[in-house]
Design a protein around this motif. Structure first.
Motif, PDB file in Angstrom:
ATOM      1  N   GLY A  78      53.612  26.830  34.728  1.00 18.59           N
ATOM      2  CA  GLY A  78      52.335  26.395  35.275  1.00 18.59           C
ATOM      3  C   GLY A  78      52.038  27.062  36.602  1.00 18.59           C
ATOM      4  N   TYR A  79      53.034  27.093  37.481  1.00 18.31           N
ATOM      5  CA  TYR A  79      52.843  27.695  38.799  1.00 18.31           C
ATOM      6  C   TYR A  79      52.592  29.203  38.721  1.00 18.31           C
ATOM      7  CZ  TYR A  79      54.369  23.414  41.152  1.00 18.31           C
ATOM      8  OH  TYR A  79      54.466  22.135  41.628  1.00 18.31           O
ATOM      9  N   ALA A  80      53.033  29.861  37.647  1.00 20.57           N
ATOM     10  CA  ALA A  80      52.814  31.300  37.518  1.00 20.57           C
ATOM     11  C   ALA A  80      51.335  31.655  37.596  1.00 20.57           C
ATOM     12  CB  ALA A  80      53.395  31.795  36.188  1.00 20.57           C
ATOM     13  N   TRP A  81      50.483  30.683  37.256  1.00 14.84           N
ATOM     14  CA  TRP A  81      49.038  30.940  37.253  1.00 14.84           C
ATOM     15  C   TRP A  81      48.413  30.843  38.635  1.00 14.84           C
ATOM     16  CZ3 TRP A  81      46.992  33.180  33.116  1.00 14.84           C
ATOM     17  CH2 TRP A  81      47.727  33.110  31.925  1.00 14.84           C
ATOM     18  N   VAL A  82      49.227  30.698  39.693  1.00 14.43           N
ATOM     19  CA  VAL A  82      48.660  30.822  41.041  1.00 14.43           C
ATOM     20  C   VAL A  82      48.090  32.216  41.238  1.00 14.43           C
ATOM     21  CG1 VAL A  82      50.160  29.068  42.060  1.00 14.43           C
ATOM     22  CG2 VAL A  82      50.885  31.475  42.072  1.00 14.43           C
ATOM     23  N   ALA A  83      48.488  33.148  40.369  1.00 11.65           N
ATOM     24  CA  ALA A  83      47.910  34.494  40.410  1.00 11.65           C
ATOM     25  C   ALA A  83      46.409  34.460  40.169  1.00 11.65           C
ATOM     26  CB  ALA A  83      48.588  35.391  39.371  1.00 11.65           C
ATOM     27  N   LEU A  84      45.895  33.367  39.607  1.00 10.54           N
ATOM     28  CA  LEU A  84      44.449  33.219  39.422  1.00 10.54           C
ATOM     29  C   LEU A  84      43.704  33.257  40.754  1.00 10.54           C
ATOM     30  CD1 LEU A  84      44.300  30.477  36.646  1.00 10.54           C
ATOM     31  CD2 LEU A  84      43.298  32.779  36.498  1.00 10.54           C
ATOM     32  N   PHE A  85      44.394  32.858  41.828  1.00 15.21           N
ATOM     33  CA  PHE A  85      43.770  32.928  43.161  1.00 15.21           C
ATOM     34  C   PHE A  85      43.371  34.371  43.480  1.00 15.21           C
ATOM     35  CE2 PHE A  85      44.180  33.793  47.701  1.00 15.21           C
ATOM     36  CZ  PHE A  85      43.326  32.835  48.247  1.00 15.21           C
ATOM     37  N   PHE A  86      44.282  35.303  43.267  1.00 13.76           N
ATOM     38  CA  PHE A  86      44.013  36.708  43.569  1.00 13.76           C
ATOM     39  C   PHE A  86      43.110  37.339  42.514  1.00 13.76           C
ATOM     40  CE2 PHE A  86      48.140  35.738  45.550  1.00 13.76           C
ATOM     41  CZ  PHE A  86      47.802  35.997  46.870  1.00 13.76           C
ATOM     42  N   PHE A  87      43.244  36.901  41.273  1.00 11.45           N
ATOM     43  CA  PHE A  87      42.337  37.379  40.226  1.00 11.45           C
ATOM     44  C   PHE A  87      40.904  37.013  40.582  1.00 11.45           C
ATOM     45  CE2 PHE A  87      39.932  36.253  36.389  1.00 11.45           C
ATOM     46  CZ  PHE A  87      39.917  37.478  35.741  1.00 11.45           C
ATOM     47  N   MET A  88      40.675  35.772  40.958  1.00  3.17           N
ATOM     48  CA  MET A  88      39.330  35.344  41.324  1.00  3.17           C
ATOM     49  C   MET A  88      38.858  36.007  42.615  1.00  3.17           C
ATOM     50  SD  MET A  88      38.032  33.526  39.027  1.00  3.17           S
ATOM     51  CE  MET A  88      38.490  32.557  37.589  1.00  3.17           C
ATOM     52  N   LEU A  89      39.782  36.347  43.483  1.00  7.39           N
ATOM     53  CA  LEU A  89      39.421  37.044  44.710  1.00  7.39           C
ATOM     54  C   LEU A  89      38.759  38.376  44.395  1.00  7.39           C
ATOM     55  CD1 LEU A  89      39.642  36.614  47.759  1.00  7.39           C
ATOM     56  CD2 LEU A  89      41.801  37.840  47.713  1.00  7.39           C
ATOM     57  N   GLN A  90      39.151  38.976  43.277  1.00  5.09           N
ATOM     58  CA  GLN A  90      38.558  40.227  42.834  1.00  5.09           C
ATOM     59  C   GLN A  90      37.325  40.027  41.952  1.00  5.09           C
ATOM     60  OE1 GLN A  90      39.517  43.663  43.306  1.00  5.09           O
ATOM     61  NE2 GLN A  90      40.473  42.680  45.052  1.00  5.09           N
ATOM     62  N   VAL A  91      37.299  38.948  41.190  1.00  2.00           N
ATOM     63  CA  VAL A  91      36.245  38.766  40.190  1.00  2.00           C
ATOM     64  C   VAL A  91      35.151  37.813  40.650  1.00  2.00           C
ATOM     65  CG1 VAL A  91      35.791  37.962  37.829  1.00  2.00           C
ATOM     66  CG2 VAL A  91      37.848  39.293  38.334  1.00  2.00           C
ATOM     67  N   ARG A  92      35.542  36.626  41.069  1.00  2.89           N
ATOM     68  CA  ARG A  92      34.601  35.618  41.567  1.00  2.89           C
ATOM     69  C   ARG A  92      35.221  34.950  42.796  1.00  2.89           C
ATOM     70  NH1 ARG A  92      30.947  33.778  37.519  1.00  2.89           N
ATOM     71  NH2 ARG A  92      30.240  35.646  36.424  1.00  2.89           N
ATOM     72  N   PRO A  93      35.071  35.549  43.974  1.00  2.00           N
ATOM     73  CA  PRO A  93      35.755  35.042  45.171  1.00  2.00           C
ATOM     74  C   PRO A  93      35.496  33.565  45.454  1.00  2.00           C
ATOM     75  CG  PRO A  93      34.808  37.194  45.604  1.00  2.00           C
ATOM     76  CD  PRO A  93      34.315  36.792  44.256  1.00  2.00           C
ATOM     77  N   GLN A  94      34.305  33.085  45.116  1.00  2.00           N
ATOM     78  CA  GLN A  94      33.991  31.682  45.392  1.00  2.00           C
ATOM     79  C   GLN A  94      34.783  30.718  44.527  1.00  2.00           C
ATOM     80  OE1 GLN A  94      32.080  33.919  43.973  1.00  2.00           O
ATOM     81  NE2 GLN A  94      30.696  33.059  42.413  1.00  2.00           N
ATOM     82  N   TRP A  95      35.434  31.223  43.477  1.00  2.00           N
ATOM     83  CA  TRP A  95      36.232  30.369  42.584  1.00  2.00           C
ATOM     84  C   TRP A  95      37.728  30.422  42.885  1.00  2.00           C
ATOM     85  CZ3 TRP A  95      33.997  31.317  36.961  1.00  2.00           C
ATOM     86  CH2 TRP A  95      32.675  30.849  36.931  1.00  2.00           C
ATOM     87  N   ARG A  96      38.119  31.144  43.915  1.00  6.42           N
ATOM     88  CA  ARG A  96      39.545  31.363  44.140  1.00  6.42           C
ATOM     89  C   ARG A  96      40.273  30.065  44.489  1.00  6.42           C
ATOM     90  NH1 ARG A  96      36.768  32.819  48.632  1.00  6.42           N
ATOM     91  NH2 ARG A  96      37.645  32.435  50.706  1.00  6.42           N
TER      92      ARG A  96
END
Length: 258
Positions: free
Chosen positions: A171-189
């Motif tokens: 579950g914690y591995a998906w903290v990478a979504l923070f950086f993914f959203m930083l590139q794709v949709r920063p407001q969703w990070r």
């Protein structure tokens, strides 16, 4: 008289900002993990918390095989993470075939790589550390004595693989979504990070209630997940790369062709 340049003026502002971000993103979590380890592992906080959960269940792991801990959260959660990973793979394949999705290719590759690398590192460490689960320990009705992380483990005790926590780590591995959203949709990070943390905590708490892990096992699963996501992000998205341009391009391309 000409003024001698300082070290701050010799380093470009963008690079200074990046170094500052890297320092905060790496050092602060490590410091928190170290402090938490002192409290939980060296200070016996792990055993104290497990004792409370054990006594609360009537001095047994009554929830070890309960439907909602064993099947819903453990097995169901594992299937959920595989399903989400499959969605990322399919999206990555589409980004390689569809020009409209091309701006998402690099962020998706990053996300998939980070989750896969985190899971691999956690699994590798589990096989190296040889730490028992609480339900295997004499203290909680098991057959084995407690052996600390840095203590010599007798060969007669056999293999153990409970540190760090694999399920919480998935579950914690998906903290990478923070950086993914930083590139794709920063407001969703931040919502993305909060969701990943919530999933990891639910997975981890359910396993602690089952007697499968101590709190420190979850702490280090989170720490490894965050460090891998951060280092990989800093490597794949160099200082010259724009944070907002991929987001604008992806949003515009997908929005126009939806």
């Amino acid at each position: 008289m000409s003024q001698q340049p300082t070290s701050a003026t010799l380093i470009p502002a963008a690079e200074r900002s990046r170094l500052s971000f890297a320092g905060r993103a790496l050092l602060i979590p490590l410091m928190i993990a170290a402090a938490g380890s002192l409290l939980l592992m060296a200070g016996n906080g792990d055993q104290w918390l497990a004792d409370q959960l054990f006594r609360w269940q009537g001095s047994q792991w009554a929830l070890k095989d309960a439907w909602w801990t064993s099947h819903l959260i453990h097995k169901g959660g594992r299937n959920l993470t595989w399903f989400v990973a499959l969605l990322v793979i399919l999206a990555l394949i589409r980004s390689c075939m569809d020009q409209r999705w091309r701006p998402l290719r690099r962020p998706l590759a990053y996300l998939l790589s980070s989750v896969a690398l985190t899971s691999s590192i956690v699994a590798l460490l589990k096989s190296w550390t040889h730490m028992d689960c609480p339900w295997d320990l004499e203290r909680y009705g098991g057959l084995r004595p407690f052996i600390g992380l840095f203590e010599q483990r007798p060969v007669a005790l056999g293999h153990a693989a409970c540190f760090p926590a694999g399920h919480a780590g998935s579950g914690y591995a998906w903290v990478a979504l923070f950086f993914f959203m930083l590139q794709v949709r920063p407001q969703w990070r931040w919502p993305a990070l909060g969701t990943a943390l919530l999933v990891g905590m639910v997975f981890g708490l359910a396993q602690q209630l089952r007697g499968a892990h101590f709190a420190s096992h979850d702490l280090w699963a989170l720490t490894i997940s965050w460090l891998v996501a951060t280092v990989l992000y800093l490597w794949l998205f160099p200082a010259s790369a724009s944070i907002t341009s991929p987001a604008r391009a992806a949003h515009g391309a997908i929005g126009e062709n939806a």
